[in-house]
Design an enzyme around this catalytic site. Structure first.
Site, PDB file in Angstrom:
ATOM      1  N   SER A  65       0.844  -1.193   0.000  1.00 31.21           N
ATOM      2  CA  SER A  65       0.000   0.000   0.000  1.00 31.21           C
ATOM      3  C   SER A  65       0.880   1.244   0.000  1.00 31.21           C
ATOM      4  O   SER A  65       1.987   1.230   0.546  1.00 31.21           O
ATOM      5  CB  SER A  65      -0.879   0.002   1.248  1.00 31.21           C
ATOM      6  N   TYR A  92      -0.927  -0.836  10.492  1.00 39.36           N
ATOM      7  CA  TYR A  92      -1.030  -1.109   9.053  1.00 39.36           C
ATOM      8  C   TYR A  92       0.107  -0.420   8.298  1.00 39.36           C
ATOM      9  O   TYR A  92       0.776  -1.026   7.456  1.00 39.36           O
ATOM     10  CB  TYR A  92      -2.388  -0.630   8.533  1.00 39.36           C
TER      11      TYR A  92
END
Length: 609
Positions: free
Chosen positions: A170, A226
Protein backbone atom coordinates in the site's frame (compact mmCIF):
# COMPACT_ATOMS: atom_id res chain seq x y z
CA UNK A 1 -0.52 -8.72 -20.82
CA UNK A 2 -0.65 -11.68 -23.20
CA UNK A 3 2.39 -10.53 -25.17
CA UNK A 4 4.41 -9.75 -22.04
CA UNK A 5 3.58 -13.09 -20.44
CA UNK A 6 3.87 -15.35 -23.50
CA UNK A 7 7.44 -16.50 -22.92
CA UNK A 8 6.96 -16.98 -19.19
CA UNK A 9 3.77 -18.97 -19.78
CA UNK A 10 5.20 -21.26 -22.47
CA UNK A 11 5.39 -23.99 -19.77
CA UNK A 12 2.83 -24.82 -17.07
CA UNK A 13 3.16 -22.43 -14.12
CA UNK A 14 1.98 -22.96 -10.53
CA UNK A 15 0.87 -20.17 -8.21
CA UNK A 16 -0.28 -19.61 -4.64
CA UNK A 17 -2.49 -16.65 -3.72
CA UNK A 18 -3.14 -15.86 -0.05
CA UNK A 19 -6.34 -14.26 1.23
CA UNK A 20 -8.11 -15.35 -1.94
CA UNK A 21 -11.66 -16.31 -1.03
CA UNK A 22 -13.13 -12.94 -2.04
CA UNK A 23 -12.48 -9.50 -3.51
CA UNK A 24 -9.14 -8.80 -5.09
CA UNK A 25 -7.57 -12.10 -3.96
CA UNK A 26 -10.25 -14.08 -5.79
CA UNK A 27 -9.86 -11.85 -8.85
CA UNK A 28 -6.08 -12.38 -8.87
CA UNK A 29 -6.76 -16.14 -8.94
CA UNK A 30 -9.21 -15.69 -11.82
CA UNK A 31 -6.81 -13.58 -13.90
CA UNK A 32 -3.88 -15.93 -13.33
CA UNK A 33 -5.98 -18.98 -14.22
CA UNK A 34 -7.23 -17.13 -17.33
CA UNK A 35 -3.56 -16.98 -18.37
CA UNK A 36 -3.26 -20.76 -17.99
CA UNK A 37 -1.59 -20.73 -14.56
CA UNK A 38 -2.53 -23.52 -12.13
CA UNK A 39 -3.58 -21.62 -8.98
CA UNK A 40 -3.81 -22.69 -5.36
CA UNK A 41 -6.49 -20.45 -3.84
CA UNK A 42 -5.99 -20.16 -0.08
CA UNK A 43 -8.13 -18.82 2.73
CA UNK A 44 -8.30 -19.13 6.51
CA UNK A 45 -11.98 -20.16 6.47
CA UNK A 46 -12.30 -23.50 4.69
CA UNK A 47 -16.04 -23.14 4.02
CA UNK A 48 -15.59 -19.73 2.39
CA UNK A 49 -12.65 -20.99 0.38
CA UNK A 50 -14.65 -23.86 -1.11
CA UNK A 51 -17.53 -21.47 -1.89
CA UNK A 52 -15.05 -19.18 -3.71
CA UNK A 53 -13.82 -22.16 -5.72
CA UNK A 54 -17.39 -22.81 -6.86
CA UNK A 55 -17.62 -19.26 -8.22
CA UNK A 56 -14.73 -19.88 -10.59
CA UNK A 57 -16.69 -22.67 -12.25
CA UNK A 58 -18.79 -19.90 -13.83
CA UNK A 59 -15.65 -18.74 -15.65
CA UNK A 60 -14.83 -22.26 -16.84
CA UNK A 61 -11.61 -22.18 -14.79
CA UNK A 62 -12.29 -24.76 -12.07
CA UNK A 63 -9.76 -27.19 -13.64
CA UNK A 64 -7.03 -24.58 -13.11
CA UNK A 65 -7.81 -23.66 -9.48
CA UNK A 66 -7.60 -25.79 -6.34
CA UNK A 67 -8.27 -24.80 -2.73
CA UNK A 68 -6.06 -25.28 0.30
CA UNK A 69 -6.79 -23.97 3.79
CA UNK A 70 -4.18 -21.53 5.11
CA UNK A 71 -3.90 -19.47 8.29
CA UNK A 72 -0.79 -17.28 8.20
CA UNK A 73 -0.75 -17.16 11.99
CA UNK A 74 -0.58 -20.96 12.24
CA UNK A 75 2.80 -22.47 11.22
CA UNK A 76 1.27 -25.94 10.90
CA UNK A 77 -1.12 -24.84 8.12
CA UNK A 78 1.78 -23.20 6.29
CA UNK A 79 3.77 -26.44 6.50
CA UNK A 80 0.73 -28.35 5.28
CA UNK A 81 0.42 -26.06 2.25
CA UNK A 82 4.15 -26.41 1.44
CA UNK A 83 3.86 -30.22 1.61
CA UNK A 84 0.79 -30.13 -0.64
CA UNK A 85 2.56 -28.06 -3.33
CA UNK A 86 5.68 -30.24 -3.13
CA UNK A 87 3.64 -33.41 -3.58
CA UNK A 88 1.25 -32.08 -6.24
CA UNK A 89 3.56 -29.92 -8.39
CA UNK A 90 7.15 -30.39 -7.23
CA UNK A 91 7.82 -26.64 -7.42
CA UNK A 92 6.21 -23.22 -7.20
CA UNK A 93 6.53 -20.41 -9.78
CA UNK A 94 4.42 -17.58 -8.34
CA UNK A 95 3.54 -16.49 -4.81
CA UNK A 96 1.13 -13.58 -4.35
CA UNK A 97 0.95 -12.39 -0.74
CA UNK A 98 -2.45 -10.73 -0.73
CA UNK A 99 -3.79 -11.59 2.74
CA UNK A 100 -3.92 -8.54 5.03
CA UNK A 101 -5.99 -6.84 7.69
CA UNK A 102 -6.31 -3.14 8.58
CA UNK A 103 -5.58 -3.41 12.29
CA UNK A 104 -8.47 -1.05 12.96
CA UNK A 105 -12.23 -0.92 13.25
CA UNK A 106 -13.94 1.49 10.86
CA UNK A 107 -17.11 3.50 11.30
CA UNK A 108 -18.52 2.27 7.98
CA UNK A 109 -21.40 4.76 7.93
CA UNK A 110 -19.00 7.69 8.36
CA UNK A 111 -16.72 6.20 5.69
CA UNK A 112 -19.55 5.90 3.18
CA UNK A 113 -20.53 9.50 3.86
CA UNK A 114 -16.92 10.63 3.33
CA UNK A 115 -16.54 8.66 0.11
CA UNK A 116 -19.63 10.32 -1.28
CA UNK A 117 -18.19 13.82 -0.91
CA UNK A 118 -16.30 14.57 -4.09
CA UNK A 119 -12.91 16.24 -3.65
CA UNK A 120 -12.89 15.75 0.14
CA UNK A 121 -10.03 13.68 1.53
CA UNK A 122 -11.11 10.96 3.95
CA UNK A 123 -10.22 11.74 7.59
CA UNK A 124 -9.18 8.23 8.59
CA UNK A 125 -8.28 9.27 12.12
CA UNK A 126 -11.82 10.47 12.78
CA UNK A 127 -13.55 7.34 11.49
CA UNK A 128 -11.23 4.59 12.79
CA UNK A 129 -10.35 3.04 16.11
CA UNK A 130 -7.23 1.01 16.91
CA UNK A 131 -6.04 -0.98 19.91
CA UNK A 132 -2.78 -2.67 20.86
CA UNK A 133 -4.20 -6.16 20.28
CA UNK A 134 -5.51 -5.12 16.83
CA UNK A 135 -2.08 -3.73 15.99
CA UNK A 136 -0.36 -6.91 17.17
CA UNK A 137 -2.60 -9.06 14.96
CA UNK A 138 -2.11 -6.68 12.02
CA UNK A 139 1.69 -7.01 12.16
CA UNK A 140 1.45 -10.74 12.70
CA UNK A 141 -0.72 -11.15 9.57
CA UNK A 142 0.58 -8.49 7.19
CA UNK A 143 4.29 -8.78 7.86
CA UNK A 144 5.30 -11.81 9.93
CA UNK A 145 2.67 -14.01 8.25
CA UNK A 146 3.88 -13.01 4.78
CA UNK A 147 7.48 -13.64 5.87
CA UNK A 148 6.49 -17.02 7.26
CA UNK A 149 4.87 -18.11 3.99
CA UNK A 150 7.79 -16.84 1.88
CA UNK A 151 10.33 -18.70 4.02
CA UNK A 152 8.30 -21.90 3.86
CA UNK A 153 7.80 -21.75 0.09
CA UNK A 154 11.21 -20.39 -0.88
CA UNK A 155 12.75 -23.87 -1.41
CA UNK A 156 9.94 -24.66 -3.90
CA UNK A 157 10.23 -21.27 -5.62
CA UNK A 158 13.94 -21.82 -6.08
CA UNK A 159 13.14 -24.98 -8.08
CA UNK A 160 11.38 -22.79 -10.67
CA UNK A 161 13.30 -21.40 -13.64
CA UNK A 162 11.36 -18.11 -13.28
CA UNK A 163 10.24 -17.59 -9.66
CA UNK A 164 8.04 -14.58 -8.89
CA UNK A 165 6.89 -13.13 -5.57
CA UNK A 166 4.39 -10.28 -5.47
CA UNK A 167 3.75 -8.65 -2.11
CA UNK A 168 0.51 -6.70 -2.21
CA UNK A 169 1.33 -3.54 -0.30
CA UNK A 170 0.00 0.00 0.00
CA UNK A 171 1.11 3.59 -0.50
CA UNK A 172 0.38 3.87 3.21
CA UNK A 173 3.69 2.01 3.65
CA UNK A 174 5.69 4.81 2.00
CA UNK A 175 8.24 6.27 4.39
CA UNK A 176 6.63 9.71 4.37
CA UNK A 177 3.81 8.18 6.46
CA UNK A 178 6.06 6.40 8.98
CA UNK A 179 7.10 9.80 10.45
CA UNK A 180 9.46 8.42 13.14
CA UNK A 181 12.84 9.75 11.97
CA UNK A 182 14.87 6.88 13.39
CA UNK A 183 12.67 4.30 11.65
CA UNK A 184 12.67 6.25 8.39
CA UNK A 185 16.47 6.48 8.52
CA UNK A 186 16.86 2.73 9.02
CA UNK A 187 14.36 1.81 6.29
CA UNK A 188 15.90 4.33 3.86
CA UNK A 189 19.38 2.84 4.20
CA UNK A 190 19.08 0.23 1.45
CA UNK A 191 22.75 -0.75 1.69
CA UNK A 192 22.61 -1.72 5.38
CA UNK A 193 19.00 -2.86 5.60
CA UNK A 194 18.51 -6.28 7.25
CA UNK A 195 15.60 -8.32 8.59
CA UNK A 196 17.00 -7.72 12.07
CA UNK A 197 16.76 -3.93 11.52
CA UNK A 198 13.14 -4.25 10.41
CA UNK A 199 12.22 -6.47 13.37
CA UNK A 200 13.92 -3.99 15.72
CA UNK A 201 11.74 -1.16 14.40
CA UNK A 202 8.56 -3.20 14.81
CA UNK A 203 9.52 -4.24 18.35
CA UNK A 204 10.14 -0.60 19.34
CA UNK A 205 6.90 0.49 17.67
CA UNK A 206 4.83 -2.13 19.52
CA UNK A 207 6.52 -1.23 22.83
CA UNK A 208 5.52 2.41 22.34
CA UNK A 209 2.02 1.33 21.21
CA UNK A 210 1.58 -0.70 24.41
CA UNK A 211 2.78 2.22 26.52
CA UNK A 212 0.48 4.64 24.68
CA UNK A 213 3.43 6.67 23.39
CA UNK A 214 2.75 6.61 19.64
CA UNK A 215 2.25 10.36 19.37
CA UNK A 216 5.06 11.34 21.73
CA UNK A 217 7.51 9.04 19.88
CA UNK A 218 6.36 10.40 16.52
CA UNK A 219 4.76 7.23 15.16
CA UNK A 220 1.65 7.37 12.91
CA UNK A 221 -1.39 7.97 15.13
CA UNK A 222 -3.96 6.24 12.94
CA UNK A 223 -3.70 3.13 10.77
CA UNK A 224 -0.50 2.85 12.78
CA UNK A 225 0.16 -0.90 12.65
CA UNK A 226 -1.03 -1.11 9.05
CA UNK A 227 1.42 1.61 7.96
CA UNK A 228 4.30 -0.02 9.82
CA UNK A 229 3.44 -3.50 8.50
CA UNK A 230 3.42 -2.28 4.88
CA UNK A 231 6.62 -0.24 5.32
CA UNK A 232 8.24 -3.38 6.79
CA UNK A 233 6.97 -5.50 3.88
CA UNK A 234 8.35 -3.01 1.36
CA UNK A 235 11.71 -3.17 3.13
CA UNK A 236 11.66 -6.97 3.29
CA UNK A 237 10.94 -7.05 -0.46
CA UNK A 238 14.17 -5.12 -1.11
CA UNK A 239 16.13 -7.41 1.22
CA UNK A 240 14.85 -10.54 -0.52
CA UNK A 241 15.61 -9.14 -3.98
CA UNK A 242 19.16 -8.45 -2.86
CA UNK A 243 19.76 -11.83 -1.19
CA UNK A 244 18.01 -13.90 -3.89
CA UNK A 245 19.03 -12.47 -7.25
CA UNK A 246 17.37 -15.45 -8.99
CA UNK A 247 13.98 -14.32 -7.65
CA UNK A 248 11.90 -11.58 -9.20
CA UNK A 249 10.19 -10.03 -6.19
CA UNK A 250 8.30 -6.75 -6.06
CA UNK A 251 5.69 -5.03 -3.94
CA UNK A 252 2.70 -3.17 -5.32
CA UNK A 253 -0.08 -0.86 -4.22
CA UNK A 254 -2.95 -1.88 -6.51
CA UNK A 255 -4.78 1.40 -5.94
CA UNK A 256 -7.89 2.26 -3.93
CA UNK A 257 -9.99 -0.78 -4.84
CA UNK A 258 -13.69 -1.36 -4.20
CA UNK A 259 -14.07 -4.13 -1.63
CA UNK A 260 -16.73 -5.33 0.81
CA UNK A 261 -15.50 -2.71 3.28
CA UNK A 262 -14.72 0.29 1.05
CA UNK A 263 -16.34 1.92 -1.97
CA UNK A 264 -12.95 2.60 -3.58
CA UNK A 265 -12.16 4.14 -6.97
CA UNK A 266 -11.09 1.02 -8.88
CA UNK A 267 -12.90 -2.24 -9.60
CA UNK A 268 -11.36 -5.48 -8.30
CA UNK A 269 -10.55 -6.32 -11.92
CA UNK A 270 -8.55 -3.11 -12.28
CA UNK A 271 -6.88 -3.56 -8.90
CA UNK A 272 -5.94 -7.19 -9.49
CA UNK A 273 -4.41 -6.46 -12.91
CA UNK A 274 -1.43 -4.73 -11.25
CA UNK A 275 -0.30 -7.68 -9.06
CA UNK A 276 -1.01 -10.12 -11.92
CA UNK A 277 1.12 -8.06 -14.28
CA UNK A 278 4.03 -8.36 -11.84
CA UNK A 279 3.38 -12.07 -11.36
CA UNK A 280 3.74 -12.59 -15.12
CA UNK A 281 6.74 -10.34 -15.69
CA UNK A 282 8.99 -11.41 -18.56
CA UNK A 283 12.51 -12.62 -17.84
CA UNK A 284 14.87 -9.76 -16.98
CA UNK A 285 12.12 -7.65 -15.41
CA UNK A 286 12.74 -5.48 -12.35
CA UNK A 287 13.12 -6.83 -8.82
CA UNK A 288 13.10 -5.20 -5.39
CA UNK A 289 10.90 -2.36 -6.62
CA UNK A 290 7.73 -0.71 -5.29
CA UNK A 291 4.91 -0.08 -7.76
CA UNK A 292 1.88 2.14 -7.47
CA UNK A 293 -0.51 0.29 -9.77
CA UNK A 294 1.54 -0.12 -12.97
CA UNK A 295 4.10 2.63 -12.38
CA UNK A 296 7.43 2.31 -10.60
CA UNK A 297 7.23 4.43 -7.46
CA UNK A 298 9.60 5.43 -4.69
CA UNK A 299 9.58 4.06 -1.14
CA UNK A 300 9.98 7.67 -0.05
CA UNK A 301 8.65 11.00 -1.40
CA UNK A 302 9.85 12.14 -4.83
CA UNK A 303 10.53 15.81 -5.55
CA UNK A 304 9.30 16.61 -9.03
CA UNK A 305 11.18 19.38 -10.82
CA UNK A 306 9.46 22.29 -12.57
CA UNK A 307 10.88 20.92 -15.83
CA UNK A 308 8.86 17.73 -15.27
CA UNK A 309 5.71 19.72 -14.56
CA UNK A 310 6.02 21.44 -17.94
CA UNK A 311 6.55 18.19 -19.87
CA UNK A 312 4.03 16.68 -22.30
CA UNK A 313 1.49 13.95 -21.51
CA UNK A 314 4.11 11.34 -22.31
CA UNK A 315 6.31 12.90 -19.63
CA UNK A 316 3.56 13.16 -17.00
CA UNK A 317 5.41 10.46 -15.06
CA UNK A 318 9.17 10.11 -14.73
CA UNK A 319 10.71 8.66 -17.90
CA UNK A 320 14.04 6.90 -18.15
CA UNK A 321 16.23 6.84 -21.26
CA UNK A 322 19.48 5.28 -22.46
CA UNK A 323 21.53 6.93 -25.21
CA UNK A 324 24.49 5.06 -26.69
CA UNK A 325 27.60 6.73 -28.07
CA UNK A 326 26.77 9.83 -26.06
CA UNK A 327 30.01 11.38 -24.81
CA UNK A 328 30.22 13.90 -27.68
CA UNK A 329 28.54 15.33 -30.77
CA UNK A 330 24.99 14.34 -31.53
CA UNK A 331 24.79 11.66 -28.81
CA UNK A 332 25.65 14.28 -26.19
CA UNK A 333 23.09 16.66 -27.69
CA UNK A 334 20.37 13.99 -27.61
CA UNK A 335 21.03 13.55 -23.88
CA UNK A 336 20.85 17.31 -23.34
CA UNK A 337 17.54 17.68 -25.17
CA UNK A 338 15.93 14.70 -23.41
CA UNK A 339 17.08 15.92 -19.99
CA UNK A 340 15.77 19.39 -20.84
CA UNK A 341 12.34 17.77 -21.16
CA UNK A 342 12.57 16.14 -17.73
CA UNK A 343 13.71 12.69 -18.84
CA UNK A 344 16.24 10.93 -16.60
CA UNK A 345 19.01 9.99 -19.04
CA UNK A 346 21.73 7.35 -18.79
CA UNK A 347 24.51 8.65 -21.02
CA UNK A 348 26.79 5.84 -22.20
CA UNK A 349 30.21 5.71 -23.83
CA UNK A 350 32.91 3.12 -24.40
CA UNK A 351 35.65 5.31 -22.90
CA UNK A 352 34.91 5.82 -19.20
CA UNK A 353 37.21 8.85 -18.86
CA UNK A 354 35.57 10.64 -21.79
CA UNK A 355 32.12 9.75 -20.49
CA UNK A 356 32.81 11.26 -17.07
CA UNK A 357 34.27 14.38 -18.69
CA UNK A 358 31.11 14.73 -20.79
CA UNK A 359 28.95 14.35 -17.68
CA UNK A 360 30.68 17.36 -16.13
CA UNK A 361 29.52 19.54 -19.03
CA UNK A 362 25.88 19.04 -18.04
CA UNK A 363 26.49 21.19 -14.96
CA UNK A 364 26.73 24.18 -17.32
CA UNK A 365 23.16 23.48 -18.50
CA UNK A 366 21.81 22.91 -14.96
CA UNK A 367 20.92 19.35 -15.95
CA UNK A 368 23.42 17.31 -13.93
CA UNK A 369 20.62 15.90 -11.72
CA UNK A 370 18.92 14.41 -14.78
CA UNK A 371 21.93 12.78 -16.45
CA UNK A 372 24.11 9.96 -15.19
CA UNK A 373 26.92 8.05 -16.85
CA UNK A 374 27.42 4.32 -17.31
CA UNK A 375 30.26 2.76 -19.26
CA UNK A 376 29.12 0.73 -22.26
CA UNK A 377 30.82 -1.13 -25.07
CA UNK A 378 28.07 -2.46 -27.35
CA UNK A 379 30.47 -5.09 -28.69
CA UNK A 380 31.02 -6.56 -25.20
CA UNK A 381 28.05 -8.65 -23.94
CA UNK A 382 29.21 -8.33 -20.31
CA UNK A 383 29.22 -4.54 -20.61
CA UNK A 384 25.69 -4.59 -22.08
CA UNK A 385 24.53 -6.94 -19.28
CA UNK A 386 26.07 -4.64 -16.67
CA UNK A 387 24.12 -1.67 -18.02
CA UNK A 388 20.86 -3.66 -18.08
CA UNK A 389 21.41 -4.69 -14.46
CA UNK A 390 22.13 -1.08 -13.47
CA UNK A 391 18.86 0.16 -15.03
CA UNK A 392 16.90 -2.69 -13.47
CA UNK A 393 18.20 -1.87 -9.98
CA UNK A 394 18.03 1.93 -10.33
CA UNK A 395 14.72 2.42 -12.16
CA UNK A 396 12.95 -0.91 -12.58
CA UNK A 397 12.05 -0.07 -16.17
CA UNK A 398 13.23 1.73 -19.30
CA UNK A 399 11.08 4.02 -21.45
CA UNK A 400 13.41 5.21 -24.20
CA UNK A 401 16.38 3.64 -25.97
CA UNK A 402 18.29 5.71 -28.51
CA UNK A 403 20.83 3.62 -30.42
CA UNK A 404 23.22 6.31 -31.57
CA UNK A 405 26.64 4.61 -31.31
CA UNK A 406 28.16 4.00 -34.74
CA UNK A 407 31.38 4.05 -36.75
CA UNK A 408 31.92 4.52 -40.50
CA UNK A 409 34.10 1.46 -41.11
CA UNK A 410 36.54 3.57 -43.09
CA UNK A 411 39.61 5.74 -42.60
CA UNK A 412 39.29 9.22 -44.10
CA UNK A 413 42.13 11.54 -45.11
CA UNK A 414 40.74 14.18 -42.75
CA UNK A 415 43.65 16.58 -43.26
CA UNK A 416 42.86 16.80 -46.98
CA UNK A 417 39.15 17.27 -46.23
CA UNK A 418 39.87 20.12 -43.81
CA UNK A 419 42.34 21.83 -46.17
CA UNK A 420 40.00 21.70 -49.19
CA UNK A 421 36.75 22.12 -47.18
CA UNK A 422 35.26 19.46 -49.46
CA UNK A 423 31.68 18.35 -48.79
CA UNK A 424 31.97 14.56 -48.57
CA UNK A 425 28.23 14.07 -49.02
CA UNK A 426 27.90 16.32 -52.05
CA UNK A 427 31.07 15.13 -53.79
CA UNK A 428 30.30 12.55 -56.43
CA UNK A 429 33.66 12.31 -58.23
CA UNK A 430 35.35 8.92 -58.07
CA UNK A 431 38.60 10.46 -56.85
CA UNK A 432 36.86 11.37 -53.56
CA UNK A 433 36.60 7.65 -52.81
CA UNK A 434 40.39 7.51 -52.78
CA UNK A 435 40.27 9.65 -49.62
CA UNK A 436 38.46 6.76 -47.93
CA UNK A 437 40.23 3.54 -47.04
CA UNK A 438 38.23 0.45 -46.05
CA UNK A 439 39.51 -2.95 -45.02
CA UNK A 440 37.87 -6.23 -44.09
CA UNK A 441 38.69 -5.75 -40.38
CA UNK A 442 37.24 -2.21 -40.41
CA UNK A 443 34.11 -3.55 -42.10
CA UNK A 444 33.79 -6.34 -39.55
CA UNK A 445 34.04 -3.82 -36.70
CA UNK A 446 31.51 -1.55 -38.41
CA UNK A 447 28.88 -4.32 -38.65
CA UNK A 448 29.62 -5.45 -35.09
CA UNK A 449 28.93 -1.97 -33.69
CA UNK A 450 26.33 -0.52 -36.07
CA UNK A 451 24.12 -3.60 -36.43
CA UNK A 452 24.98 -6.43 -34.05
CA UNK A 453 25.73 -3.98 -31.22
CA UNK A 454 22.31 -2.37 -31.64
CA UNK A 455 20.66 -5.80 -31.66
CA UNK A 456 22.56 -6.77 -28.53
CA UNK A 457 21.36 -3.63 -26.75
CA UNK A 458 17.74 -4.06 -27.78
CA UNK A 459 17.62 -7.74 -26.80
CA UNK A 460 19.15 -6.98 -23.38
CA UNK A 461 16.84 -4.04 -22.66
CA UNK A 462 13.55 -5.31 -24.12
CA UNK A 463 12.46 -6.85 -20.77
CA UNK A 464 12.83 -3.41 -19.15
CA UNK A 465 11.22 -1.58 -22.09
CA UNK A 466 8.38 -4.11 -21.87
CA UNK A 467 7.66 -2.77 -18.43
CA UNK A 468 7.15 0.79 -19.65
CA UNK A 469 3.63 1.92 -20.52
CA UNK A 470 5.11 3.89 -23.46
CA UNK A 471 8.27 2.18 -24.74
CA UNK A 472 10.22 3.95 -27.50
CA UNK A 473 13.23 2.78 -29.52
CA UNK A 474 14.97 5.14 -31.93
CA UNK A 475 17.64 3.62 -34.16
CA UNK A 476 19.87 6.36 -35.54
CA UNK A 477 20.42 5.36 -39.15
CA UNK A 478 21.47 7.06 -42.39
CA UNK A 479 20.22 7.73 -45.89
CA UNK A 480 23.24 5.64 -46.93
CA UNK A 481 21.18 2.64 -45.81
CA UNK A 482 18.51 3.31 -48.42
CA UNK A 483 18.18 0.45 -50.87
CA UNK A 484 19.03 2.61 -53.89
CA UNK A 485 22.62 2.55 -52.58
CA UNK A 486 22.59 -1.25 -52.46
CA UNK A 487 23.24 -2.48 -56.03
CA UNK A 488 23.16 -6.20 -55.14
CA UNK A 489 19.70 -7.24 -56.39
CA UNK A 490 19.46 -10.37 -54.22
CA UNK A 491 20.15 -8.39 -51.00
CA UNK A 492 17.77 -5.65 -52.08
CA UNK A 493 15.05 -8.24 -52.69
CA UNK A 494 15.52 -9.70 -49.20
CA UNK A 495 15.17 -6.28 -47.55
CA UNK A 496 12.13 -5.34 -49.66
CA UNK A 497 10.17 -8.52 -48.89
CA UNK A 498 8.49 -7.36 -45.67
CA UNK A 499 6.34 -10.49 -45.38
CA UNK A 500 9.31 -12.89 -45.36
CA UNK A 501 11.84 -10.59 -43.67
CA UNK A 502 13.51 -12.21 -40.65
CA UNK A 503 16.65 -11.67 -38.61
CA UNK A 504 18.05 -14.85 -40.13
CA UNK A 505 17.58 -13.50 -43.66
CA UNK A 506 19.31 -10.22 -42.71
CA UNK A 507 22.23 -12.18 -41.28
CA UNK A 508 22.42 -14.26 -44.46
CA UNK A 509 22.88 -11.04 -46.44
CA UNK A 510 25.57 -9.78 -44.05
CA UNK A 511 27.40 -13.14 -44.07
CA UNK A 512 27.46 -13.19 -47.88
CA UNK A 513 28.63 -9.57 -47.98
CA UNK A 514 31.48 -10.22 -45.53
CA UNK A 515 32.50 -13.37 -47.40
CA UNK A 516 32.76 -11.38 -50.63
CA UNK A 517 34.57 -8.56 -48.80
CA UNK A 518 37.15 -11.03 -47.48
CA UNK A 519 37.65 -12.53 -50.93
CA UNK A 520 37.99 -9.10 -52.62
CA UNK A 521 34.79 -9.58 -54.64
CA UNK A 522 32.69 -6.59 -53.58
CA UNK A 523 32.61 -5.00 -57.03
CA UNK A 524 32.23 -8.33 -58.86
CA UNK A 525 29.16 -9.20 -56.77
CA UNK A 526 27.56 -5.75 -56.97
CA UNK A 527 28.12 -4.58 -53.41
CA UNK A 528 28.69 -0.87 -52.67
CA UNK A 529 32.27 0.04 -53.51
CA UNK A 530 32.63 2.81 -50.90
CA UNK A 531 31.29 3.02 -47.34
CA UNK A 532 30.44 -0.63 -48.02
CA UNK A 533 30.04 -1.99 -44.49
CA UNK A 534 28.42 1.24 -43.26
CA UNK A 535 25.81 1.05 -46.04
CA UNK A 536 25.05 -2.63 -45.31
CA UNK A 537 24.91 -2.01 -41.55
CA UNK A 538 22.39 0.82 -41.90
CA UNK A 539 20.29 -1.06 -44.47
CA UNK A 540 20.20 -4.01 -42.04
CA UNK A 541 19.30 -1.73 -39.14
CA UNK A 542 16.38 -0.26 -41.09
CA UNK A 543 15.16 -3.78 -41.89
CA UNK A 544 15.54 -4.90 -38.25
CA UNK A 545 13.52 -1.86 -37.15
CA UNK A 546 10.61 -3.12 -39.28
CA UNK A 547 10.88 -6.59 -37.76
CA UNK A 548 10.87 -5.18 -34.21
CA UNK A 549 7.82 -2.99 -34.87
CA UNK A 550 5.93 -6.01 -36.20
CA UNK A 551 6.95 -8.22 -33.28
CA UNK A 552 6.43 -5.68 -30.48
CA UNK A 553 3.22 -3.88 -31.31
CA UNK A 554 3.17 -2.15 -27.92
CA UNK A 555 6.47 -0.45 -28.80
CA UNK A 556 7.02 2.60 -30.97
CA UNK A 557 10.25 1.84 -32.80
CA UNK A 558 11.59 3.79 -35.77
CA UNK A 559 14.85 4.47 -37.57
CA UNK A 560 15.93 7.95 -38.59
CA UNK A 561 18.55 9.73 -40.64
CA UNK A 562 18.96 12.98 -38.70
CA UNK A 563 20.42 14.74 -41.73
CA UNK A 564 23.99 15.56 -42.68
CA UNK A 565 25.13 16.80 -39.27
CA UNK A 566 28.49 18.39 -38.48
CA UNK A 567 30.30 15.74 -36.43
CA UNK A 568 33.76 14.27 -36.08
CA UNK A 569 32.56 11.31 -38.13
CA UNK A 570 32.33 13.42 -41.31
CA UNK A 571 35.21 15.77 -40.37
CA UNK A 572 32.60 18.43 -39.47
CA UNK A 573 31.63 18.93 -43.13
CA UNK A 574 27.87 18.60 -42.47
CA UNK A 575 25.27 21.29 -43.14
CA UNK A 576 23.23 20.84 -39.95
CA UNK A 577 24.18 21.64 -36.36
CA UNK A 578 24.12 18.91 -33.70
CA UNK A 579 21.15 20.74 -32.15
CA UNK A 580 19.18 20.42 -35.41
CA UNK A 581 20.18 16.78 -35.88
CA UNK A 582 19.48 15.89 -32.25
CA UNK A 583 16.03 17.44 -32.47
CA UNK A 584 15.02 15.02 -35.24
CA UNK A 585 15.90 12.04 -33.02
CA UNK A 586 14.43 13.38 -29.77
CA UNK A 587 11.15 14.06 -31.54
CA UNK A 588 10.80 10.32 -32.27
CA UNK A 589 11.82 9.41 -28.71
CA UNK A 590 8.90 11.51 -27.40
CA UNK A 591 6.25 10.53 -29.94
CA UNK A 592 2.69 10.43 -28.51
CA UNK A 593 0.87 7.15 -27.90
CA UNK A 594 -0.65 6.94 -31.39
CA UNK A 595 2.66 7.69 -33.12
CA UNK A 596 3.89 5.65 -36.10
CA UNK A 597 6.13 2.61 -35.74
CA UNK A 598 8.38 0.59 -38.05
CA UNK A 599 9.17 3.53 -40.32
CA UNK A 600 12.28 5.25 -41.64
CA UNK A 601 12.47 9.02 -41.26
CA UNK A 602 14.67 11.49 -43.03
CA UNK A 603 14.92 14.32 -40.51
CA UNK A 604 11.23 14.94 -39.63
CA UNK A 605 9.62 13.32 -42.66
CA UNK A 606 8.71 9.68 -43.33
CA UNK A 607 10.90 8.47 -46.18
CA UNK A 608 10.69 5.31 -48.31
CA UNK A 609 13.55 2.83 -48.05
Amino acid sequence: MAEEASTFLSTQRYAVVTGANRGMGLEICRQLASNGVMVVLTARDEKKGIEALEKLKENGLSHLVVFHQLDLLDPSTISSLADFIKTQFGRLDILVNNAAIGGITVDTEALKASEGREGIEIDWKAITNQTYSMGEKCLETNYFGAKRIIQALLPLLLLSDSPRIVNVSSTAGKLQYVSNEWAVGVLSDAENLTEHNVDEILTEFMKDFKEDQLESKNWPTYLSAYILSKAAMNAYTRILAKTHSHLMINCVCPGYVKTNSYAGLLTVEEGASSPVRLALLPQGGPSGVFFSQKEVSSFSPILISSTMAEASTFLATRRYAVVTGANRGMGFEICRQLASKGVMVVMTARDEKKGIEALEKFKEFGLSELVMFHQLDVVDPSSVASLAHFIKIQFGKLDILVNNAAITGIIVDSDFVRLTEIDLKAAKLKWVHHLMTQTYSLGEECLEINYYGVKRMIEALIPLLDFSDSPRIVNVSSSSGKLKFLPNEWAKGVFLDDESLTEERIEAVLNKFMKDFKEGELEANCWPSSLSAYTLAKASLNAYTKILAKRHKQFIVNSVCPGYVKTDMNCNTGNLTVEEGGENIVRLALLPEDGPSGLFFFQKEVSPL
